[in-house]
Design a protein around this motif. Structure first.
Motif, PDB file in Angstrom:
ATOM      1  N   GLU A  49       0.789  -1.206  -0.259  1.00  0.00           N
ATOM      2  CA  GLU A  49       0.027   0.070   0.124  1.00  0.00           C
ATOM      3  C   GLU A  49       0.882   1.301   0.137  1.00  0.00           C
TER       4      GLU A  49
ATOM      5  N   THR B 215      -5.392   4.532   5.354  1.00  0.00           N
ATOM      6  CA  THR B 215      -5.318   5.384   3.986  1.00  0.00           C
ATOM      7  C   THR B 215      -6.497   6.187   3.844  1.00  0.00           C
TER       8      THR B 215
ATOM      9  N   THR C 182      -6.786  -0.310   5.418  1.00  0.00           N
ATOM     10  CA  THR C 182      -7.873   0.630   4.932  1.00  0.00           C
ATOM     11  C   THR C 182      -8.313   1.694   5.612  1.00  0.00           C
TER      12      THR C 182
ATOM     13  N   THR D 130       0.663   4.593   2.468  1.00  0.00           N
ATOM     14  CA  THR D 130       1.130   4.470   3.605  1.00  0.00           C
ATOM     15  C   THR D 130       2.500   5.164   3.915  1.00  0.00           C
TER      16      THR D 130
END
Length: 220
Positions: free
Chosen positions: A193, A218, A215, A196
Motif C-alpha cells: 500500500e 489510507t 484501509t 502509507t
C-alpha cells in the motif's frame, strides 16, 4: 517484487522473508555471517552476506540495485552494549537509506520502536536509553529524506505468540504487545500500500484485521 531485508536473519526479518517468498516475491536477506545463510534459504529467501557495521555505501548499493523496496529490520539485539546500539540501530539504518537513494530505490520501511521521539525517562537503563536514542535518530534521519517513500513502523512489546492477524495500527496508540508474526504480516501489507508512505505508525494487538487497519489509515 524484489524486497531487500536488512537484518534478514533477525526474528522479524526471517518471518517477513518467509511471507514474501511464500507469495512469490523475491525476498533477499542481508546477513552478517555465512552460517546464517541456510536459515534464509530454508524460508525461500536469497541470503547476501553484508556486515552493515563495516560495509561501504557503494557495496551495499550494489545489493540494493534493482529492488522494489528495502526493509530495515536490523538491530544490535539483546546483550549488545551502548556502542552497537549506535552502529547498528542508527548508523546502519542511515547507511541503508544512503544506499537506497544512491540506486534510486524509493520505498523504504523501517522497523523502529514506540516512544523513541522523546528523551528516555529519568532512571531508564543506560543501554536501553541508548537504544531508544539510536532508533529515534534513525527515524528522524529517514523522515528528512524526500527521495524516499518511507514508512516507519513502531511495534509495541514484541512476543513470540502466534499471530492473530488482529491489530491496532495508528500514528499513536497506547502501550501494548504484538506478536512478531503480526509485525511481519503488517510489513507485507505496508509494502503493498504505497499510500502509507510518509507515515510513522504504532502497532499493537487490536480488534481490526490487518487489511481493515490499512484501509482505515489510507482513508484518514
Amino acid at each position: 517484487m524484489r524486497i531487500v531485508i536488512a537484518g534478514g536473519h533477525g526474528q522479524i526479518g526471517l518471518r517477513l522473508a518467509k511471507l514474501l517468498a511464500g507469495r512469490g516475491d523475491e525476498a533477499v536477506g542481508l546477513i552478517r555471517r555465512a552460517a546464517q545463510a541456510d536459515d534464509l534459504v530454508a524460508v525461500g529467501a536469497e541470503p547476501i552476506i553484508c556486515d552493515l557495521e563495516a560495509a561501504p555505501v557503494e557495496e551495499l548499493a550494489e545489493y540494493l540495485a534493482g529492488a522494489d523496496a528495502v526493509v530495515f529490520a536490523a538491530g544490535a539485539g539483546p546483550g549488545s552494549g551502548i556502542a552497537r546500539k549506535d552502529t547498528v540501530d542508527r548508523a546502519a539504518a542511515t547507511l541503508c537509506a544512503d544506499a537506497a537513494e544512491q540506486v534510486g530505490v524509493r520505498r523504504f520501511l523501517v522497523v523502529s520502536a514506540m516512544g523513541v521521539d522523546h528523551e528516555p525517562p529519568a532512571g531508564t537503563d543506560e543501554v536501553f536509553a541508548a537504544y531508544l536514542r539510536a532508533k529515534g535518530a534513525a527515524d528522524a534521519d529517514v523522515r528528512a529524506r524526500p527521495e524516499l517513500d518511507w514508512t516507519i513502523l513502531r511495534p509495541g512489546r514484541l512476543t513470540d505468540d502466534p499471530g492473530t492477524g488482529l491489530v491496532t495500527l495508528a500514528e499513536h496508540t497506547d502501550r501494548g504487545a504484538i506478536p512478531r508474526d503480526d509485525v511481519a504480516a503488517v510489513l507485507v501489507a505496508l509494502l503493498d500500500e504505497p499510500a502509507t508512505a510518509g507515515r510513522s505508525l504504532d502497532l499493537i494487538d487490536g480488534k481490526a484485521t490487518i487489511p481493515q487497519a490499512i484501509t482505515t489509515l489510507t482513508r484518514s
